[in-house]
Motif scaffolding. Structure first.
Motif, short mmCIF file in Angstrom:
data_model
loop_
_atom_site.label_atom_id
_atom_site.label_comp_id
_atom_site.label_asym_id
_atom_site.label_seq_id
_atom_site.Cartn_x
_atom_site.Cartn_y
_atom_site.Cartn_z
N ARG A 87 57.86 79.73 41.08
CA ARG A 87 57.32 79.23 42.10
C ARG A 87 58.59 78.52 42.89
N GLU A 88 59.42 78.99 42.97
CA GLU A 88 60.51 78.41 44.16
C GLU A 88 60.35 79.24 45.25
N LEU A 89 59.67 78.42 46.10
CA LEU A 89 59.24 78.75 47.37
C LEU A 89 60.51 79.00 48.56
N ARG A 90 61.42 77.89 48.62
CA ARG A 90 62.61 78.00 49.63
C ARG A 90 63.27 79.00 49.12
N GLU A 91 63.85 79.32 47.74
CA GLU A 91 64.61 80.57 47.45
C GLU A 91 63.86 81.86 47.84
N VAL A 108 65.69 96.46 58.22
CA VAL A 108 65.85 96.94 59.88
C VAL A 108 67.27 97.24 59.89
N ALA A 109 68.37 96.65 59.04
CA ALA A 109 69.44 97.09 59.41
C ALA A 109 69.61 98.63 58.87
N CYS A 110 68.86 98.81 57.88
CA CYS A 110 68.94 100.47 57.13
C CYS A 110 68.38 101.36 58.29
N ASN A 136 63.24 86.55 50.89
CA ASN A 136 62.43 87.50 51.76
C ASN A 136 62.92 87.68 53.25
N GLN A 137 63.56 87.08 53.87
CA GLN A 137 64.18 87.13 55.03
C GLN A 137 65.16 88.23 55.19
N GLN A 138 65.98 88.13 54.10
CA GLN A 138 66.92 89.02 53.62
C GLN A 138 66.49 90.22 53.59
#
Length: 254
Positions: free
Chosen positions: A143-147, A160-162, A152-154
């Motif tokens: 339940r570590e939302l910020r991490e 997209v980079a791939c 998730n963004q990465q």
């Protein structure tokens, strides 16, 4: 004794080329200030509509007002801040109409990216993606939302980079700050957080199977679904505000 002639300065197009004299010092203060403010806005620490007082922010960030103003211009270009004539800038509001358009665009970009990535990813790329997903699920279980959000963004950016398509990546990055803010807002909804984890697994499975069409459809749905959740929450809050305003007026009239 004849004085040595000074060497003529190189000219091109009528302009003197002198690397040392023309070199611009890049301190990066405004980028750093923008980065810190961006994080506060994306994570909701600075709320929509909140005034951004230059004096207070300059002191808090430890920068003068000039780089701060440049930082605010950057954030305004990203759609996170609204600049107002002769008044303090404010944190831009999340509007459900704009959210719908934003996620239509981003879901299209990420769909094409997933289709290309399914065909272009290397074995090392797949290993990295699976590693990111495993870490993502550990944050979810704890339940570590910020991490979870950061990872998730990465993952989205990595897919997209791939695709290995520079214009596609640049277009995605231009919208990223606004998307991050809305995604964090959506993940604060417990139901969407659970959905998001399952959808990620399905997308990664399709990529591993090199099923370009399915990977594209799944990622597009995943992104668009987030936009629907955010838009729905905002629409509900707007209706509550209107109802509350109507009640208040009725009480005053009574």
């Amino acid at each position: 004794m004849t004085q040595a002639r000074a060497k003529p300065k190189l000219r091109r197009g009528g302009k003197v080329l002198n690397g040392r004299r023309l070199r611009v010092a890049r301190t990066g203060l405004h980028e750093e200030a923008a980065s810190r403010l961006r994080t506060l806005i994306v994570r909701g620490s600075l709320a929509p509509g909140e005034q951004l007082n230059e004096v207070g922010l300059s002191e808090a960030l430890g920068v003068s007002r000039t780089p701060l103003r440049e930082a605010l211009k950057l954030l305004a270009a990203e759609g996170l801040v609204e600049l107002r004539l002769n008044r303090s800038a404010i944190v831009a509001s999340l509007r459900h109409e704009e959210i719908e358009e934003l996620f239509e665009a981003v879901s299209g970009i990420e769909r094409i990216s997933a289709e290309l990535a399914a065909l272009r990813m290397t074995g090392r790329d797949f290993q990295k993606l699976k590693s990111l997903q495993e870490r993502l699920e550990r944050h979810h279980d704890r339940r570590e939302l910020r991490e979870y959000f950061e990872l998730n963004q990465q993952i989205h950016s990595f897919i997209v980079a791939c695709a290995r398509n520079a214009p596609l990546k640049a277009t995605h990055e231009a919208l990223l700050a606004r998307v991050e803010r809305a995604r964090f807002f959506a993940l604060s909804s417990q139901g969407r957080w659970e959905e998001s984890v399952r959808e990620h697994r399905d997308v990664i499975r399709a990529l591993e199977e090199r099923d370009a069409d399915r990977a594209g459809r799944l990622l597009a749905h995943h992104v668009y679904r987030t936009g629907e959740v955010v838009s729905g929450i905002l629409h509900s809050e707007t209706e509550k505000t209107h109802e509350s305003g109507s009640t208040d007026r009725a009480l005053v009239e009574a």
